[in-house]
Scaffold this active site. Sequence first.
Site, PDB file in Angstrom:
ATOM      1  N   ASP A   3       0.855  -1.186   0.000  1.00  0.00           N
ATOM      2  CA  ASP A   3       0.000   0.000   0.000  1.00  0.00           C
ATOM      3  C   ASP A   3       0.892   1.238   0.000  1.00  0.00           C
ATOM      4  O   ASP A   3       1.578   1.518   0.979  1.00  0.00           O
ATOM      5  CB  ASP A   3      -0.910  -0.022   1.234  1.00  0.00           C
ATOM      6  CG  ASP A   3      -1.962   1.080   1.187  1.00  0.00           C
ATOM      7  OD1 ASP A   3      -1.955   1.874   0.229  1.00  0.00           O
ATOM      8  OD2 ASP A   3      -2.789   1.140   2.116  1.00  0.00           O
ATOM      9  N   ASP A  99      -2.426   2.342  -6.490  1.00  0.00           N
ATOM     10  CA  ASP A  99      -1.337   2.408  -5.507  1.00  0.00           C
ATOM     11  C   ASP A  99      -1.322   1.250  -4.512  1.00  0.00           C
ATOM     12  O   ASP A  99      -0.690   1.347  -3.460  1.00  0.00           O
ATOM     13  CB  ASP A  99      -1.403   3.738  -4.741  1.00  0.00           C
ATOM     14  CG  ASP A  99      -2.694   3.877  -3.947  1.00  0.00           C
ATOM     15  OD1 ASP A  99      -3.624   3.100  -4.196  1.00  0.00           O
ATOM     16  OD2 ASP A  99      -2.754   4.781  -3.083  1.00  0.00           O
ATOM     17  N   GLU A 100      -2.007   0.148  -4.826  1.00  0.00           N
ATOM     18  CA  GLU A 100      -1.944  -0.990  -3.920  1.00  0.00           C
ATOM     19  C   GLU A 100      -2.225  -2.298  -4.650  1.00  0.00           C
ATOM     20  O   GLU A 100      -2.910  -2.317  -5.681  1.00  0.00           O
ATOM     21  CB  GLU A 100      -2.924  -0.827  -2.748  1.00  0.00           C
ATOM     22  CG  GLU A 100      -4.361  -0.702  -3.166  1.00  0.00           C
ATOM     23  CD  GLU A 100      -5.292  -0.513  -1.984  1.00  0.00           C
ATOM     24  OE1 GLU A 100      -4.890  -0.792  -0.837  1.00  0.00           O
ATOM     25  OE2 GLU A 100      -6.448  -0.104  -2.206  1.00  0.00           O
TER      26      GLU A 100
END
Length: 404
Positions: A3, A99-100
């Site tokens: 993350d 983003d993860e």
Amino acid sequence: MIDMNSFYASVEQAHNPDLKGKAIAIAGNPKERRGIIVTSSYEARHKGIYTTMNVGEALRKCPELILLPPDFQKYRVASKAMFTILRSYTQLIEPVSIDEGYLDITQIASTRHPIEIAKEIQMRIFHELDLPCSIGIAPNKFLAKTASDMKKPMGISILRKRDVPEKLWPLPVIEMHGVGESTAKKLATHKINTIGELANIEEYIIRQALGKNGIRLRMRANGEDSREVDPNSIYETKSVGNSTTLPIDETELEELEKTFLKLAGKVAERLDAKKLSGSTISIQIRDADWHNHSKSKTFQNPVYNKDVIYEEAVKLFHKSWDGAPIRLLGITVSNVMDRKQSVEQLSIFNFEDFAKQEPIYEVIDEIEKKFGKGAIQRGIEISKSSYASKTSFSKDFLEDLKDN
């Protein structure tokens, strides 16, 4: 679970070192009410700035706040570089947002300790991309996601199933991944206020309260999650939608309908670019007090036409709007499928359309009898590549990952 920490703001700081250590925030147009904070640096968060805060309020709270417009292309490049690093460890990666993503490191963990692998990944992303991330290590996806939120920024956390009663059960149920404000309120009516109370509630009670989702949440509260890391998930499009924040708290029906028309056009354009159709239309309404409302309708036949989407969205709106000022509107078409795979159900409402095509089918049959099956086909569709082919920015990054 990897993350990235304060991703958009961190990318901006990586590109411009002068921004490091300063309170910065990514926002829309500050001159309009679209000026809502999308994300902010940790320096800004420490001064009370949070996502969805109005730009005006943010500046009053933090006068030195540096506002930057979003640079989506820059973020996509950074995301692709991050996932490239992850793929150097394993191909069993499931991106869930820009983003993860989840990694299944079962095979490589047989020769190296998971913490060693996590530290190396974290340091590589930091040194090669100048971006911070937090990592959650766990036996399943739910626990890994929960663990990744435990230490930010630059944290590495391990969450085992045996740790759940001690670390998760005392927490308010609203802090559990997958539980939103609406679900938390429903649970509260059944005297379920903590994750532990959810974990230990009788199954029939939670089923009555939330149906299948309640059973699933109860399992998660007990640390159970059987979902596998699925690299092929990036090829699945489940919905296509668009929303917009209005410049003012709107009460004029004509203006609201104009907004729905624009949204329907954008959704239809994206469906057309991907050659998709969907059987469910949903609308999202956020009023001036930030209360969210949604309403949906499912159809026998999939839809993709702008006029149909607009007409049905407005009907749903009229049924649910009580006249309160509106801050945001959205339309989503879900349960989507490839149009070539969708099969229309013949009904009293559409049989005439099929009847009109009957003479054409008779001609095709005659040609195929003479020249063989498949001698004549529908025209070949030429795929178009455009911005419209992307369902939304949050999913655009998936197109980059498909190239790898």
